[in-house]
Design a protein around this motif. Structure first.
Motif: not given
Length: 729
Positions: A258-261, A277-279, A297-298, A311-317
């Motif tokens: 469940n990932v977009t690359v 890598l999940v979700n 994650f994002f 990296l869990i439940n997080s957004f990295l710029g």
């Protein structure tokens, strides 16, 4: 409890979308054909081709549903099984090569279920490939499972027809309680995540964010996983519900689900060994290597996750790096660095250009009565070695924190300051302007470092990397007031009126009144009964004022490089009654508060109905930002110089420009001196046999690229300034 089902072998590859989720006239292939319109004329296999395929130990329960082009070579398919509707693109007796990997084109030792295979593809030892659209010149080797569910979402936070709301993937940012959760989507920016989490109390706005996100995607079932052109995927475990862009390179992963690359030829993404890598959603040009675990994650474009990072439940710029460590429930703006195994970041919003040192634990507050609260830190945040911070805390921009356990909540409002513990006296110490006074090299190098690391292909959004900008300058103004009040209170402890204390403090700081032996305290900085003491007060106060003048002068000088003095006068005339604007750091883009309110109002009124137009507004405001910044600088200069616009003339500007030139020379001097310390410190040199050996190892000071760059910039600045002065005459 899971249940094993049984059916006839002829049914494999059919009925991908259950009938109850199809409307009248719809088929299970509608989404597939929408995703991948036919580029070729496809035909059925001939009897001779079927015979050759079966001779090569291939099998299909229904060869009539295997379609090929006129460039079909049955001898290039061996030991493989085909089920459901299959499209195979052009083939030829060639091999594909990527780095040291060479694979013959064709399909070998694989099982293909209801998939589209592009032109000149090499598929070797893919044990199970179901409901995929494979691009051209793709190399697949040694993969256990490539599978797609009929409700695939590819990391986007949507629910499909027939699904319950609990199936929606959401990111629980900034707080472990999930009270600021957002719905991720491909193309999301740090600014979007910030607005969604920041205005959580505006229920109408929250609903609009959800509505416009859901409008981005179809709720229909039946979309296939996709592998873009020229991708290479090898020696991997499970790839399920994935959308992988062109030119991606994936090797040795355990699981991607469940990932977009996102990936393109000029900004290709690589994912390496041992990753799970999940979700999630991965931006363009990213690097994910060596045992990374990421869930919900994002990862924004041109960022890196490495060496066992979690990296869990997080957004990295954008343009960030996280390696070795653990990051949970955090919203992190662009240009973040965290690469030590024993650092930990939880339930925080870090506003970019930040660096987490080894042993820093920002979070982990589980001895309290509830889950972690929140930490908010302005850009340039730097908790040093072995720093432990308590929620809830807030830090101004470019706060440097010295090693220690900070057991109480903090509200540090003075930017560019050093915060440390005086353990012997049980006091908190704050040094205002520390970066300018003692570590100019590291501070000024930051801007160049972050600019060079900004690899975005399209820089429509203006990300502010300058240390002196409207946000930090506004903090400097607030800090001057706070210092003045603290000094005034020190000399007049019985006075309660803040304005009177401010006036007294300013008079003392601007005079020769000695501060030696004077205890100057900050209030409401730490949630404790101990003292918070300001030191190096006059030096810090003076340098903060000097840097405001410098910031303002630089903006005016840059404007006069391409504009006339008359144009500057018109600009000043138009803004002379305005107040200094409040700017908000929106995902590293600085936006005036009024402009931001206008954007949010337009979203709520449904004038803006898509993230595409939200992003266009970011771009529009980015185009306008340089003039907004200049206006802010002009207003700041009047305020700090206490010279009204009516008295601004060429002589005034000459004086300001001379001061600016002197400040720039001083900055270069301080950059040199702060780096020189590493060369003259005998303890730094003691591990080398000679000074010459030290220079071989760490390089010669006179060859320092950054210092030499700053020297050249100073010369260029002086030349440009001389031309401007002559124009003024």
């Amino acid at each position: 409890m899971s249940r094993i089902k049984r059916d006839k072998i002829e049914a494999i590859g059919y009925g991908f979308v259950p009938a109850e989720f199809l409307s009248a006239g719809e088929t299970e292939y509608d989404a597939r054909f929408l995703q991948n319109p036919k580029k070729h004329y496809y035909r059925n296999l001939s009897e001779d081709e079927i015979a050759k395929l079966e001779k090569n130990n291939n099998h299909s329960s229904n060869w009539k549903d295997v379609f090929v082009t006129n460039k079909f070579h049955p001898e290039l398919i061996e030991n493989s099984k085909f089920y459901g509707l299959i499209h195979i693109g052009d083939m030829d007796a060639i091999y594909l090569e990527y780095r040291d990997l060479k694979l013959t084109s064709g399909i070998y030792n694989s099982q293909i279920i209801s998939s589209d295979i592009g032109d000149y593809v090499a598929i070797h030892n893919v044990r199970y490939l179901s409901h995929f659209i494979i691009g051209n010149e793709v190399m697949l080797m040694n993969i256990n499972e490539m599978e797609t569910s009929n409700s695939a979402k590819f990391g986007n936070g949507m629910v499909k027809v027939g699904e319950i709301e609990e199936r929606r993937v959401q990111l629980e940012l900034r707080n472990e309680n999930g009270g600021r959760k957002i719905v991720p989507f491909d193309g999301m920016q740090a600014a979007d995540a910030y607005l969604w989490t920041q205005y959580i109390g505006d229920h109408e706005l929250q609903q609009r964010f959800l509505d416009i996100t859901e409008n981005e995607f179809s709720r229909k079932r039946g979309f296939y996983s996709t592998i873009g052109d020229r991708c290479v995927i090898k020696n991997s475990g499970i790839l399920k519900d994935v959308k992988i862009g062109d030119d991606a390179y994936i090797k040795g992963v355990n699981k991607i689900k469940n990932v977009t690359v996102n990936s393109t030829e000029k900004a290709y993404t690589q994912i390496g060994e041992g990753c799970e890598l999940v979700n999630g959603i991965i931006g363009y040009g990213c690097r994910v290597f060596y045992g990374v675990k990421a869930v919900r994650f994002f990862l924004s474009s041109f960022s890196q996750l490495k060496y066992g990072a979690r990296l869990i439940n997080s957004f990295l710029g954008d343009n960030s790096t996280i390696s070795c460590c653990e990051v949970l429930n955090s919203l992190i703006f662009p240009a973040h660095e965290q690469h030590h195994n024993n650092s930990f970041l939880c339930a925080s919003m870090i506003k970019g250009q930040s660096n987490m040192a080894a042993g820093a634990t920002v979070g982990s507050n589980h001895n309290s009565r509830a889950a972690d609260g929140e930490i908010v830190a302005g850009r340039g945040f730097w908790p040093g070695l072995c720093v432990s911070l308590k929620h809830n805390s807030r830090f101004a921009s470019y706060t440097l924190i010295v090693k220690g356990d900070f057991l109480h909540e903090l509200d540090v409002r003075i930017p560019f300051s050093l915060v440390s513990l005086d353990v012997a006296n049980d006091e908190l110490i704050v040094v205002p302007g520390y970066w300018f006074l003692y570590n100019m090299y590291a501070l000024m190098r930051n801007t160049n470092k972050f600019l060079s690391r900004d690899k975005r292909q399209l820089k429509h959004q203006y990300l502010e990397y300058e240390i002196l900008a409207p946000d930090t300058v506004n903090e400097l103004f607030s800090s001057l007031t706070e210092i003045e009040v603290a000094v005034g209170r020190s000399f007049h402890p019985n006075e309660l009126n803040q304005e009177i204390l401010k006036v007294h403090g300013k008079q003392i700081l601007d005079s020769n009144t000695s501060l030696v032996g004077q205890e100057i305290l900050l209030l409401d900085t730490e949630f404790s009964k101990r003292k918070v003491k300001l030191i190096k007060v006059r030096e810090g106060y003076s340098i903060l004022k000097q840097m405001i003048i410098y910031y303002s002068s630089v903006q005016i000088i840059d404007y006069l490089k391409t504009h006339s003095y008359a144009e500057l006068q018109i600009l000043i005339e138009n803004i002379k009654y305005q107040k200094r604007s409040v700017f908000e750091n929106v995902g590293s883009q600085l936006i005036r508060k009024n402009d931001l309110k206008n954007l949010l109002d337009r979203i709520k009124s449904k004038e803006i109905n898509s993230w595409k137009f939200v992003h266009k507004t970011y771009h529009y405001l980015s185009d306008a930002y340089p003039i907004h910044k200049l206006e802010h600088a002009i207003i700041s200069l009047q305020e700090i110089s206490e010279v009204p616009y009516t008295n601004w003339n060429q002589d005034f500007l000459h004086t300001i420009f001379d001061d600016c030139e002197s400040t720039k020379e001083w900055i270069l001097s301080e950059i040199y001196k702060s780096r020189e310390k590493d060369y003259v410190n005998p303890f730094k040199a003691m591990v080398y046999e000679s000074y010459e050996e030290m220079e071989i190892v760490i390089g010669k000071l006179e060859d320092n690229a950054f210092i030499n760059q700053q020297r050249q910039e100073l010369e260029d600045f002086k030349r440009d300034l001389q031309i401007i002065k002559e124009k003024l005459i």
